[in-house]
Design a protein around this motif. Structure first.
Motif, mmCIF file in Angstrom:
data_model
loop_
_atom_site.group_PDB
_atom_site.id
_atom_site.type_symbol
_atom_site.label_atom_id
_atom_site.label_comp_id
_atom_site.label_asym_id
_atom_site.label_seq_id
_atom_site.Cartn_x
_atom_site.Cartn_y
_atom_site.Cartn_z
ATOM 1 N N GLN A 25 -9.452 -1.690 -6.805
ATOM 2 C CA GLN A 25 -8.704 -2.708 -7.552
ATOM 3 C C GLN A 25 -7.227 -2.329 -7.667
ATOM 4 O OE1 GLN A 25 -10.748 -2.851 -11.307
ATOM 5 N NE2 GLN A 25 -12.073 -4.542 -10.674
ATOM 6 N N VAL A 26 -6.959 -1.066 -7.933
ATOM 7 C CA VAL A 26 -5.573 -0.609 -8.073
ATOM 8 C C VAL A 26 -4.843 -0.761 -6.748
ATOM 9 C CG1 VAL A 26 -4.098 1.408 -8.477
ATOM 10 C CG2 VAL A 26 -6.035 0.937 -9.998
ATOM 11 N N ARG A 27 -5.443 -0.292 -5.683
ATOM 12 C CA ARG A 27 -4.788 -0.370 -4.376
ATOM 13 C C ARG A 27 -4.567 -1.821 -3.948
ATOM 14 N NH1 ARG A 27 -6.467 4.193 -0.192
ATOM 15 N NH2 ARG A 27 -5.074 2.874 0.978
ATOM 16 N N THR A 28 -5.522 -2.687 -4.231
ATOM 17 C CA THR A 28 -5.379 -4.102 -3.890
ATOM 18 C C THR A 28 -4.276 -4.750 -4.722
ATOM 19 O OG1 THR A 28 -7.689 -4.251 -3.239
ATOM 20 C CG2 THR A 28 -6.588 -6.318 -3.794
ATOM 21 N N ALA A 29 -4.243 -4.438 -6.017
ATOM 22 C CA ALA A 29 -3.239 -5.029 -6.909
ATOM 23 C C ALA A 29 -1.826 -4.587 -6.538
ATOM 24 C CB ALA A 29 -3.544 -4.664 -8.357
ATOM 25 N N VAL A 30 -1.666 -3.322 -6.218
ATOM 26 C CA VAL A 30 -0.334 -2.802 -5.897
ATOM 27 C C VAL A 30 0.086 -3.249 -4.507
ATOM 28 C CG1 VAL A 30 1.019 -0.698 -5.517
ATOM 29 C CG2 VAL A 30 -0.546 -0.852 -7.471
ATOM 30 N N GLY A 31 -0.853 -3.272 -3.579
ATOM 31 C CA GLY A 31 -0.545 -3.642 -2.206
ATOM 32 C C GLY A 31 -0.179 -2.424 -1.381
ATOM 33 N N PRO A 32 -0.031 -2.615 -0.094
ATOM 34 C CA PRO A 32 0.241 -1.476 0.792
ATOM 35 C C PRO A 32 1.670 -0.941 0.690
ATOM 36 C CG PRO A 32 0.193 -3.509 2.045
ATOM 37 C CD PRO A 32 -0.208 -3.858 0.640
ATOM 38 N N ARG A 33 2.584 -1.769 0.172
ATOM 39 C CA ARG A 33 3.989 -1.349 0.025
ATOM 40 C C ARG A 33 4.560 -2.056 -1.197
ATOM 41 N NH1 ARG A 33 3.409 -3.515 5.104
ATOM 42 N NH2 ARG A 33 4.085 -1.589 6.054
ATOM 43 N N ALA A 126 4.551 -2.090 -12.979
ATOM 44 C CA ALA A 126 4.556 -0.752 -13.575
ATOM 45 C C ALA A 126 4.720 0.320 -12.500
ATOM 46 C CB ALA A 126 3.278 -0.518 -14.371
ATOM 47 N N VAL A 127 3.974 0.195 -11.416
ATOM 48 C CA VAL A 127 4.065 1.159 -10.322
ATOM 49 C C VAL A 127 5.470 1.145 -9.721
ATOM 50 C CG1 VAL A 127 3.253 1.663 -7.971
ATOM 51 C CG2 VAL A 127 1.603 1.206 -9.797
ATOM 52 N N ALA A 128 5.987 -0.028 -9.426
ATOM 53 C CA ALA A 128 7.326 -0.134 -8.835
ATOM 54 C C ALA A 128 8.385 0.431 -9.778
ATOM 55 C CB ALA A 128 7.629 -1.587 -8.494
#
Length: 136
Positions: A25-33, A126-128
């Motif tokens: 879910q985290v990887r999908t939400a954030v995306g590959p870049r 948040a990640v960005a």
């Protein structure tokens, strides 16, 4: 433990949850870049607290994302441990069970908190922000 097989030159993110679906879910939400034409994020997924501590001791990370609801060793305790034990600890994002847990996440010394249910826009923001050096 899984990792992307090639070094992309993009941000390096250590992702911890004992639940594979949360990691997905985290990887999908954030995306590959983080944005169009940016380098791909280099993820390392781990499922145990020991793997988090080992990876944080051995390598430098641009961001650590910890599941606050993980069984046995939750992300809040791990966040506090990393912040107290790792020299120049990278920013830490904690995923909480609900928005009301933000006060508890402040004890963990997390740099940012995202509650469940995970909102893709809030998580990516948040990640960005943390990767850009901003406080979220």
């Amino acid at each position: 433990m899984t990792s992307s097989s090639t070094r992309t030159g993009g941000p390096r993110v250590l992702l911890y949850s004992d639940d594979q679906t949360v990691r997905a879910q985290v990887r999908t939400a954030v995306g590959p870049r983080l944005r169009a034409h940016a380098p791909e994020i280099d993820w390392l997924e781990v499922a145990t607290a020991a793997a988090v501590v080992d990876a944080a001791d051995r390598e430098r990370w641009d961001l650590v994302v910890l599941d606050g609801e993980a069984d046995k060793a939750g992300g809040m305790g791990l966040a506090r441990q990393l912040k107290n034990e790792i020299y120049e600890c990278p920013p830490v994002l904690v995923l909480t069970g609900r928005a009301e847990d933000a006060w508890l996440a402040s004890w963990s010394l997390a740099d940012a908190v995202v509650p469940r249910p995970l909102d893709s826009v809030a998580l990516q923001s948040a990640v960005a922000g943390l990767l850009a050096g901003a406080t979220v």
